[in-house]
Motif scaffolding. Structure first.
Motif, PDB file in Angstrom:
ATOM      1  N   TYR A 150       0.835  -1.203   0.000  1.00  0.00           N
ATOM      2  CA  TYR A 150       0.000   0.000   0.000  1.00  0.00           C
ATOM      3  C   TYR A 150       0.866   1.248   0.000  1.00  0.00           C
ATOM      4  CZ  TYR A 150      -3.684   3.293   0.971  1.00  0.00           C
ATOM      5  OH  TYR A 150      -4.550   4.344   0.867  1.00  0.00           O
ATOM      6  N   GLN A 153       2.418   1.829  -3.351  1.00  0.00           N
ATOM      7  CA  GLN A 153       1.448   2.310  -4.337  1.00  0.00           C
ATOM      8  C   GLN A 153       1.064   3.763  -4.078  1.00  0.00           C
ATOM      9  OE1 GLN A 153       1.687   0.494  -6.816  1.00  0.00           O
ATOM     10  NE2 GLN A 153      -0.294  -0.430  -7.171  1.00  0.00           N
ATOM     11  N   GLU A 154       0.893   4.089  -2.812  1.00  0.00           N
ATOM     12  CA  GLU A 154       0.535   5.443  -2.390  1.00  0.00           C
ATOM     13  C   GLU A 154       1.596   6.416  -2.873  1.00  0.00           C
ATOM     14  OE1 GLU A 154      -1.102   8.290   0.290  1.00  0.00           O
ATOM     15  OE2 GLU A 154       1.058   8.158   0.110  1.00  0.00           O
ATOM     16  N   LEU A 157       1.607   6.913  -6.578  1.00  0.00           N
ATOM     17  CA  LEU A 157       0.508   7.778  -7.001  1.00  0.00           C
ATOM     18  C   LEU A 157       0.781   9.237  -6.682  1.00  0.00           C
ATOM     19  CD1 LEU A 157      -2.736   5.831  -6.114  1.00  0.00           C
ATOM     20  CD2 LEU A 157      -2.245   6.900  -8.294  1.00  0.00           C
ATOM     21  N   LYS A 158       1.276   9.471  -5.469  1.00  0.00           N
ATOM     22  CA  LYS A 158       1.536  10.859  -5.071  1.00  0.00           C
ATOM     23  C   LYS A 158       2.619  11.477  -5.948  1.00  0.00           C
ATOM     24  CE  LYS A 158      -1.038  11.592  -1.288  1.00  0.00           C
ATOM     25  NZ  LYS A 158      -2.174  12.511  -1.310  1.00  0.00           N
ATOM     26  N   ARG A 160       3.231  10.434  -8.936  1.00  0.00           N
ATOM     27  CA  ARG A 160       2.760  10.234 -10.315  1.00  0.00           C
ATOM     28  C   ARG A 160       3.711   9.390 -11.149  1.00  0.00           C
ATOM     29  NH1 ARG A 160       1.972  16.021  -9.488  1.00  0.00           N
ATOM     30  NH2 ARG A 160      -0.037  16.210  -8.471  1.00  0.00           N
ATOM     31  N   ILE A 162       3.487   6.277 -12.502  1.00  0.00           N
ATOM     32  CA  ILE A 162       2.469   5.239 -12.589  1.00  0.00           C
ATOM     33  C   ILE A 162       2.680   4.295 -13.750  1.00  0.00           C
ATOM     34  CG2 ILE A 162       0.703   6.477 -11.329  1.00  0.00           C
ATOM     35  CD1 ILE A 162      -0.323   7.456 -13.982  1.00  0.00           C
ATOM     36  N   SER A 163       3.949   4.082 -14.085  1.00  0.00           N
ATOM     37  CA  SER A 163       4.183   3.001 -15.053  1.00  0.00           C
ATOM     38  C   SER A 163       5.039   1.963 -14.340  1.00  0.00           C
ATOM     39  CB  SER A 163       4.876   3.549 -16.287  1.00  0.00           C
ATOM     40  OG  SER A 163       5.988   4.307 -15.909  1.00  0.00           O
ATOM     41  N   PHE A 166       4.079  -0.035 -10.563  1.00  0.00           N
ATOM     42  CA  PHE A 166       2.757   0.430 -10.146  1.00  0.00           C
ATOM     43  C   PHE A 166       1.652  -0.364 -10.849  1.00  0.00           C
ATOM     44  CE2 PHE A 166      -0.949   3.143 -10.948  1.00  0.00           C
ATOM     45  CZ  PHE A 166      -1.303   3.473  -9.646  1.00  0.00           C
ATOM     46  N   SER A 171      -4.741  -2.513  -6.503  1.00  0.00           N
ATOM     47  CA  SER A 171      -5.257  -1.169  -6.239  1.00  0.00           C
ATOM     48  C   SER A 171      -5.218  -0.851  -4.754  1.00  0.00           C
ATOM     49  CB  SER A 171      -6.689  -1.064  -6.748  1.00  0.00           C
ATOM     50  OG  SER A 171      -7.516  -1.848  -5.932  1.00  0.00           O
ATOM     51  N   LEU A 172      -5.226   0.433  -4.446  1.00  0.00           N
ATOM     52  CA  LEU A 172      -5.190   0.876  -3.051  1.00  0.00           C
ATOM     53  C   LEU A 172      -6.335   0.282  -2.244  1.00  0.00           C
ATOM     54  CD1 LEU A 172      -4.295   4.671  -3.332  1.00  0.00           C
ATOM     55  CD2 LEU A 172      -2.805   2.782  -2.722  1.00  0.00           C
TER      56      LEU A 172
ATOM     57  N   ARG B 174      -9.076   2.847 -11.460  1.00  0.00           N
ATOM     58  CA  ARG B 174      -9.150   1.430 -11.068  1.00  0.00           C
ATOM     59  C   ARG B 174      -8.013   1.045 -10.131  1.00  0.00           C
ATOM     60  NH1 ARG B 174     -11.370  -0.598 -16.042  1.00  0.00           N
ATOM     61  NH2 ARG B 174     -13.582  -0.829 -15.611  1.00  0.00           N
ATOM     62  N   LYS B 175      -6.900   1.740 -10.251  1.00  0.00           N
ATOM     63  CA  LYS B 175      -5.754   1.446  -9.382  1.00  0.00           C
ATOM     64  C   LYS B 175      -5.939   2.053  -7.997  1.00  0.00           C
ATOM     65  CE  LYS B 175      -2.709  -1.138 -11.323  1.00  0.00           C
ATOM     66  NZ  LYS B 175      -2.367  -2.394 -10.673  1.00  0.00           N
ATOM     67  N   ILE B 176      -6.869   2.996  -7.915  1.00  0.00           N
ATOM     68  CA  ILE B 176      -7.153   3.565  -6.604  1.00  0.00           C
ATOM     69  C   ILE B 176      -8.342   2.840  -5.981  1.00  0.00           C
ATOM     70  CG2 ILE B 176      -7.858   5.651  -5.364  1.00  0.00           C
ATOM     71  CD1 ILE B 176      -6.381   7.254  -7.555  1.00  0.00           C
ATOM     72  N   ASN B 290      -2.789  17.510  -3.526  1.00  0.00           N
ATOM     73  CA  ASN B 290      -2.159  16.196  -3.638  1.00  0.00           C
ATOM     74  C   ASN B 290      -1.488  15.774  -2.328  1.00  0.00           C
ATOM     75  OD1 ASN B 290      -1.517  13.942  -5.313  1.00  0.00           O
ATOM     76  ND2 ASN B 290       0.600  14.647  -5.374  1.00  0.00           N
ATOM     77  N   TYR B 296      -5.664  12.155  -4.314  1.00  0.00           N
ATOM     78  CA  TYR B 296      -4.707  12.045  -5.411  1.00  0.00           C
ATOM     79  C   TYR B 296      -5.106  12.999  -6.518  1.00  0.00           C
ATOM     80  CZ  TYR B 296      -3.788   8.020  -2.616  1.00  0.00           C
ATOM     81  OH  TYR B 296      -3.513   7.225  -1.540  1.00  0.00           O
ATOM     82  N   PHE B 298      -4.243  14.533 -10.288  1.00  0.00           N
ATOM     83  CA  PHE B 298      -3.527  14.414 -11.556  1.00  0.00           C
ATOM     84  C   PHE B 298      -3.986  15.523 -12.489  1.00  0.00           C
ATOM     85  CE2 PHE B 298      -1.093  10.428 -11.790  1.00  0.00           C
ATOM     86  CZ  PHE B 298      -1.385   9.918 -10.541  1.00  0.00           C
TER      87      PHE B 298
END
Lengths: 271, 433
Positions: A150, A153-154, A157-158, A160, A162-163, A166, A171-172, B174-176, B290, B296, B298
């Motif tokens: 978690y 992932q967090e 995301l924060k 960014r 995301i490739s 991730f 998912s969270l 979906r990832k969140i 953020n 989150y 974007f």
């Protein structure tokens, strides 16, 4: 016989962990399947080892550090397999099986001699108290694995990013859910372990609670998880906060289990 | 029999040309019948999408077939043939097979890996099957193309990542949230990209949609369109906690949601995660948002970056896909050429037998003192010679057929003995090229 089974189990866990790591890097369905087969096979060998040891020793093999670390590892694998089936999240294994493997490694460092049972431990409570405690510990270990993912992932995301990794991690919400389920599974077990310990203490030592370091730290562990559960149910502590607390709780629990035995003299210091 | 592809696509023709040459998908009977009426065309399928118009036919006469299909395409749409020539491509043999396999696998698409093309070809094939314009060869050919496309899809990651901003937003959500079916989207302001993203979210099963706008009537109009609920702009912060995904694109000169606004919103949501997508320039949402726990943020630029990296990944995956296509071409070509083996052997045998009979008749006619069993014995003799002579080439062609390299032997045998199966035209075409 039981010694070689121990190393067979260790070997299979090593292979399973490697598979889960490869799966994390390159998620092919076959690798995931193989990892699942290996970990399940490893658990079977582990259960067999524990049973053999039980018959060799004549009591539940959980009375020295070699045995209890191995037992802890077995509980972690069993609880992990349960949650992996339930949530169908293979990458969870990439974060939980190393914990089980590490426990086996540490266990192998301690002498495996079977010593006569300490008279204080001769009781039906031995099985109940320890098995319940270790199942509780194990579900906290799985919660720890989910919490680590978690937090990763967090962070992705924060920031960014995301490739890559991730994309391969769950998912969270799923991770938070696993964290919660493990907590609602582990917390009652921990509670039962403490209560059964107190009852046993009363019969063995004549007092329910003697503020022995183990007892104190168990209570601290219990409070950490109680706080987490309470926060979740009332003010909606979830996500990052819950994950951090699950990590803290895991380390407090490890200290309760290992640190107290090794560092603090007391009634529970079985080495 | 040859498979021939004639067509034009986004790579060779602009949209003005493509739309003039497109076939209406609901009225395919007429063009398919007209196609089959062409001289020498035995089977036909027409694929018409907004990015391509392609005609697949089988014919013995490659050069003539191509010319006739081109003329058909021009005539059918009253389009000048010489202009058409500038935009059209034609493939036959292995190239034709490769082309169709690539198109079906979405390797020739404008956005490589986009999934629609396969469905469009399937629909087109459906019409051809319905009006019986496709036969044994094209049936097998297109089914093969579908299975190649499926292999490409499952064995490569060509279609696994989002290549549009709207899709990237859905994937990120979906990832969140994992499950979108109990999530609510809120649109703040209006704008093409905002609405497109909202549409994508609805298609992906979000539970509800809220719309707010400084002009309430516009919010109502948009809410009606998406069957959502309109929220007055003044009430934004009373309603914000109900939204899980927020798409914002107002024309405001300053930010409308700041980090400070979210404390109360988050506690009303009991800290459930929120996903903000800021589409506006200048920004609608303070970047500090953020930093709030479980929130989150974007921007479109962030999503665009994702899309760019996904496109790069698709390009790499496309190379793997090309390998799969090449592999499958070999297999299909083997089958296609095996279709030629039996007729060639029969023709060769007939030719030999014809010669044998002719010579036998000549001999018998001039033979006065033939013994009573003479004819019988001569028949046996000539038959035996013929069979012995035919045995090695027949075996060789049959074996070649199993190995997939028939074209060479079949062509050689046909040329050597002047067999008429109508492949004579092929050489002409090769000379022209």
């Amino acid at each position: 016989m039981s010694a070689s089974l121990f190393y067979i189990t260790f070997g299979i866990y090593l292979a399973a962990t490697a598979c889960y790591m490869i799966y994390l890097a390159k998620p092919l369905a076959q690798t995931g399947k193989l990892a699942r087969w290996l970990i399940t096979g490893g658990l079977a060998a582990h259960v067999l080892f524990t049973l053999l040891r039980y018959f060799e020793a004549g009591h539940t093999p959980i009375t020295n550090l070699h045995e209890s670390l191995s037992f802890f590892s077995m509980a972690v694998v069993a609880v992990f397999i349960y949650f992996e089936r339930k949530f169908k999240i293979i990458v969870l294994g990439s974060f939980v099986t190393p914990v089980a493997l590490l426990l086996m490694l540490v266990s192998s460092l301690f002498p495996s001699v079977i010593s006569p049972l300490n008279p204080a431990l001769k009781s039906k409570w031995l099985v109940i108290h320890t098995v319940v405690a270790f199942l509780g510990y194990a579900s906290f270990a799985v919660a720890f694995g989910a919490a680590i993912i978690y937090l990763m992932q967090e962070r992705f995301l924060k920031q960014r990013k995301i490739s890559g990794l991730f994309q391969r991690l769950p998912s969270l919400d799923t991770l938070d859910d696993i964290n919660y389920r493990c907590l609602t599974f582990g917390f009652p077990l921990l509670t039962v372990a403490i209560i059964s310990g107190a009852i046993w203490a009363e019969t063995a030592w004549g007092t329910y609670w003697s503020w022995d370091p183990k007892e104190t730290w168990s209570l601290i562990t219990w409070f950490v998880y109680a706080a987490l559960l309470h926060g979740r149910l009332t003010t909606g502590w979830r996500g990052k906060k819950a994950a951090i607390l699950a990590v803290i709780g895991f380390f407090v629990m490890l200290f309760t289990f290992l640190g107290v035995n090794l560092l603090m003299p007391g009634l529970h210091s079985y080495k | 029999m040859n498979i021939v592809v004639v067509g034009l696509s986004h790579k060779t023709a602009n949209v003005e040309v493509r739309e003039k040459l497109a076939f209406s998908p609901t009225q395919m009977e007429k063009p398919l019948n007209a196609l089959l009426a062409l001289d020498g065309i035995t089977e036909g399928v027409i694929v018409s999408t907004c990015n391509r118009v392609e005609i697949y036919v089988t014919t013995r006469d490659i050069a003539g077939g191509i010319a006739r299909v081109k003329r058909f395409l021009a005539d059918y749409h009253n389009f000048p043939l010489d202009t058409l020539e500038n935009h059209i491509y034609a493939h036959h043999g292995e190239d034709a097979i490769r082309h169709v396999f690539r198109v079906a696998s979405s390797l020739d698409s404008m956005v490589v890996g986009e999934p629609q093309i396969l469905g469009q070809i399937k629909t087109s094939y459906g019409y051809a099957a319905e009006y019986k314009s496709s036969g044994i060869i094209l049936n097998r050919f297109l089914h093969k193309a579908f299975s190649v496309a499926k292999r490409v899809r499952t064995e490569t990651k060509i279609a696994s990542s989002a290549v549009s901003v709207a899709f990237a937003a859905v994937e990120l959500a979906r990832k969140i949230f994992n499950d979108l079916s109990d999530k609510t989207v809120m649109l703040i302001g209006a704008g093409e990209m905002c609405e497109l993203a909202a549409k994508h979210f609805l298609n992906n099963g979000v539970r509800g949609l809220m719309v707010t706008n400084r002009t309430f009537e516009r919010a109502e109009k948009l809410a009606d369109e998406f069957s959502g609920t309109a929220v007055r702009f003044e009430n934004l912060f009373d309603q914000l906690h109900k939204a899980d995904i927020i798409l914002s694109s107002t024309g405001a000169p300053h930010t409308i949601i700041g980090a400070g606004d979210l404390g109360e919103v988050m506690s009303r949501r009991r800290q459930k995660p929120m996903f903000f997508i800021d589409i506006a320039i200048p920004r609608d949402i303070d970047p500090a948002v953020n930093d709030v726990d479980n929130v989150y943020l974007f921007t479109v630029d962030d999503l665009q970056e994702v899309v760019a990296s996904n496109l790069q990944q698709r390009k790499e995956e496309a190379c793997k896909a090309e390998d799969i296509v090449s592999e499958e071409i070999g297999q299909f070509f083997k089958w296609l050429s095996s279709l030629e083996v039996t007729p060639t052997i029969v023709a060769l045998r007939n030719k030999f037998d014809e010669i044998r009979r002719a010579e036998l008749e000549k001999t018998l006619a001039g033979w006065k003192d033939m013994p009573p069993d003479g004819q019988k014995r001569l028949e046996a003799l000539t038959n035996a010679i013929m069979n012995k002579l035919l045995h090695p080439p027949t075996t060789l062609i049959k074996q070649a057929g199993q190995g997939g390299r028939t074209d060479l032997y079949v062509d050689a045998v046909r040329a050597l003995y002047g067999l008429e199966i109508g492949r004579g035209q092929d050489e002409e075409l090769e000379l022209e090229e």
